[in-house]
Design a protein around this motif. Structure first.
Motif, PDB file in Angstrom:
ATOM      1  N   UNK A 108      13.051   8.129  -1.787  1.00  0.00           N
ATOM      2  CA  UNK A 108      14.189   7.580  -1.030  1.00  0.00           C
ATOM      3  C   UNK A 108      13.701   6.616   0.048  1.00  0.00           C
ATOM      4  N   UNK A 109      12.588   6.943   0.700  1.00  0.00           N
ATOM      5  CA  UNK A 109      12.003   6.078   1.728  1.00  0.00           C
ATOM      6  C   UNK A 109      11.576   4.748   1.103  1.00  0.00           C
ATOM      7  N   UNK A 110      10.981   4.809  -0.079  1.00  0.00           N
ATOM      8  CA  UNK A 110      10.540   3.585  -0.767  1.00  0.00           C
ATOM      9  C   UNK A 110      11.723   2.672  -1.084  1.00  0.00           C
ATOM     10  N   UNK A 111      12.802   3.245  -1.602  1.00  0.00           N
ATOM     11  CA  UNK A 111      13.976   2.446  -1.962  1.00  0.00           C
ATOM     12  C   UNK A 111      14.617   1.845  -0.705  1.00  0.00           C
ATOM     13  N   UNK A 112      14.691   2.629   0.363  1.00  0.00           N
ATOM     14  CA  UNK A 112      15.217   2.114   1.629  1.00  0.00           C
ATOM     15  C   UNK A 112      14.355   0.987   2.178  1.00  0.00           C
ATOM     16  N   UNK A 113      13.040   1.140   2.065  1.00  0.00           N
ATOM     17  CA  UNK A 113      12.107   0.104   2.516  1.00  0.00           C
ATOM     18  C   UNK A 113      12.285  -1.178   1.702  1.00  0.00           C
ATOM     19  N   UNK A 114      12.366  -1.047   0.398  1.00  0.00           N
ATOM     20  CA  UNK A 114      12.521  -2.210  -0.489  1.00  0.00           C
ATOM     21  C   UNK A 114      13.801  -2.974  -0.156  1.00  0.00           C
ATOM     22  N   UNK A 115      14.929  -2.263  -0.097  1.00  0.00           N
ATOM     23  CA  UNK A 115      16.213  -2.932   0.171  1.00  0.00           C
ATOM     24  C   UNK A 115      16.277  -3.460   1.599  1.00  0.00           C
ATOM     25  N   UNK A 116      15.733  -2.692   2.543  1.00  0.00           N
ATOM     26  CA  UNK A 116      15.756  -3.107   3.950  1.00  0.00           C
ATOM     27  C   UNK A 116      14.968  -4.370   4.198  1.00  0.00           C
ATOM     28  N   UNK A 117      13.792  -4.473   3.585  1.00  0.00           N
ATOM     29  CA  UNK A 117      12.949  -5.670   3.753  1.00  0.00           C
ATOM     30  C   UNK A 117      13.529  -6.846   2.955  1.00  0.00           C
ATOM     31  N   UNK A 118      13.926  -6.587   1.717  1.00  0.00           N
ATOM     32  CA  UNK A 118      14.431  -7.668   0.857  1.00  0.00           C
ATOM     33  C   UNK A 118      15.677  -8.326   1.441  1.00  0.00           C
ATOM     34  N   UNK A 119      16.516  -7.534   2.128  1.00  0.00           N
ATOM     35  CA  UNK A 119      17.765  -8.078   2.638  1.00  0.00           C
ATOM     36  C   UNK A 119      17.859  -8.190   4.142  1.00  0.00           C
ATOM     37  N   UNK A 120      16.747  -7.955   4.850  1.00  0.00           N
ATOM     38  CA  UNK A 120      16.753  -7.961   6.326  1.00  0.00           C
ATOM     39  C   UNK A 120      17.917  -7.111   6.829  1.00  0.00           C
ATOM     40  N   UNK A 133       0.836  -1.209   0.000  1.00  0.00           N
ATOM     41  CA  UNK A 133       0.000   0.000   0.000  1.00  0.00           C
ATOM     42  C   UNK A 133       0.866   1.252   0.000  1.00  0.00           C
ATOM     43  N   UNK A 134       1.934   1.247   0.797  1.00  0.00           N
ATOM     44  CA  UNK A 134       2.833   2.410   0.826  1.00  0.00           C
ATOM     45  C   UNK A 134       3.536   2.590  -0.515  1.00  0.00           C
ATOM     46  N   UNK A 135       4.076   1.504  -1.071  1.00  0.00           N
ATOM     47  CA  UNK A 135       4.813   1.603  -2.334  1.00  0.00           C
ATOM     48  C   UNK A 135       3.926   2.078  -3.480  1.00  0.00           C
ATOM     49  N   UNK A 158      17.072   5.147  10.078  1.00  0.00           N
ATOM     50  CA  UNK A 158      16.359   4.415  11.116  1.00  0.00           C
ATOM     51  C   UNK A 158      14.903   4.826  11.262  1.00  0.00           C
ATOM     52  N   UNK A 159      14.562   6.002  10.719  1.00  0.00           N
ATOM     53  CA  UNK A 159      13.177   6.493  10.812  1.00  0.00           C
ATOM     54  C   UNK A 159      12.303   6.038   9.644  1.00  0.00           C
ATOM     55  N   UNK A 160      12.871   5.314   8.691  1.00  0.00           N
ATOM     56  CA  UNK A 160      12.079   4.876   7.535  1.00  0.00           C
ATOM     57  C   UNK A 160      10.809   4.142   7.971  1.00  0.00           C
ATOM     58  N   UNK A 161      10.883   3.139   8.863  1.00  0.00           N
ATOM     59  CA  UNK A 161       9.646   2.444   9.252  1.00  0.00           C
ATOM     60  C   UNK A 161       8.605   3.355   9.896  1.00  0.00           C
ATOM     61  N   UNK A 162       9.039   4.312  10.729  1.00  0.00           N
ATOM     62  CA  UNK A 162       8.070   5.195  11.373  1.00  0.00           C
ATOM     63  C   UNK A 162       7.460   6.171  10.369  1.00  0.00           C
ATOM     64  N   UNK A 163       8.213   6.566   9.344  1.00  0.00           N
ATOM     65  CA  UNK A 163       7.668   7.421   8.285  1.00  0.00           C
ATOM     66  C   UNK A 163       6.590   6.654   7.520  1.00  0.00           C
ATOM     67  N   UNK A 218       7.875  12.931  -2.864  1.00  0.00           N
ATOM     68  CA  UNK A 218       8.195  13.122  -1.449  1.00  0.00           C
ATOM     69  C   UNK A 218       8.859  11.892  -0.808  1.00  0.00           C
ATOM     70  N   UNK A 219       8.493  10.686  -1.270  1.00  0.00           N
ATOM     71  CA  UNK A 219       8.874   9.467  -0.548  1.00  0.00           C
ATOM     72  C   UNK A 219       9.758   8.494  -1.331  1.00  0.00           C
TER      73      UNK A 219
END
Length: 197
Positions: free
Chosen positions: A39-51, A27-29, A135-140, A36-37
């Motif tokens: 960089x947050x989307x790319x960080x979320x994608x890489x962060x989740x995909x690679x733990x 939903x976020x992606x 570190x604030x990506x998830x809270x955003x 606006x978002x």
């Protein structure tokens, strides 16, 4: 003293970061504005995909990512346990399109190789993103989705969400441990929400 500390710690439950579900991530992606978002989307994608840990994302460089057309091969050379990890991001939804769009906005005069640059109003600056912002990506994400307890979506959310999504998909604990770089089964199980392993 040790006996006293053990007695007083009985029943203590560590407060864990909340996780993002697959539907919340999708939903976020799909709905958040790229202007606006992105960089947050790319960080979320890489962060989740690679733990990924927050510092692993912060230190990721453009040289650590190989764009092979239908997927990205991402190398995490500097991990907490000193064992490099590799993971793949496949072309699900528009994930690769978002990554390529963000990379194309990189100013040509940037003197460092760090992947994540400050992003505002559809433009990247040459300043690299720091650990606190990463570190604030998830809270955003949680704030955008209007989820309760936004402050509980910490930097650990990405690793916990990744482990939980894998467990929910039926992946065994050994594979989850290897994926995230955990040596201990107990630690890996602690990252999975509801212990679905």
């Amino acid at each position: 003293m040790i006996a006293f500390l053990k007695r007083t710690g009985d029943g203590y439950q560590a407060k864990k970061s909340k996780i993002l579900t697959k539907s919340e991530i999708d939903r976020f992606l799909s709905s958040a504005d790229d202007k606006e978002f992105l960089m947050i989307k790319v960080g979320l994608i890489l962060g989740i995909a690679g733990a990924c840990r927050t510092d692993e994302l912060v230190n990721l460089t453009v040289d650590d990512i190989e764009n092979v057309g239908s997927s990205l091969i991402v190398k995490i050379p500097n991990t907490k346990i000193k064992i490099p990890r590799i993971f793949v991001v496949t072309d699900v939804g528009n994930m690769l399109e978002l990554f390529r769009k963000y990379l194309s906005l990189r100013p040509p005069h940037v003197k460092h190789k760090r992947l994540f640059l400050y992003y505002k109003a559809g433009k990247c600056s040459s300043q690299p993103v720091g650990k606190n912002t990463m570190g604030k990506i998830p809270s955003v994400v949680a704030s955008y989705l209007k989820l309760p307890d936004v402050a509980c979506y910490t930097g650990h959310c990405l690793r916990r969400s990744s482990a939980t999504l894998l467990a929910d998909a039926g992946v065994d604990i050994r594979t989850i441990k290897r994926h995230a770089g955990w040596k201990s089964t107990t630690v890996a199980e602690g990252y999975v929400e509801n212990q679905n392993c």
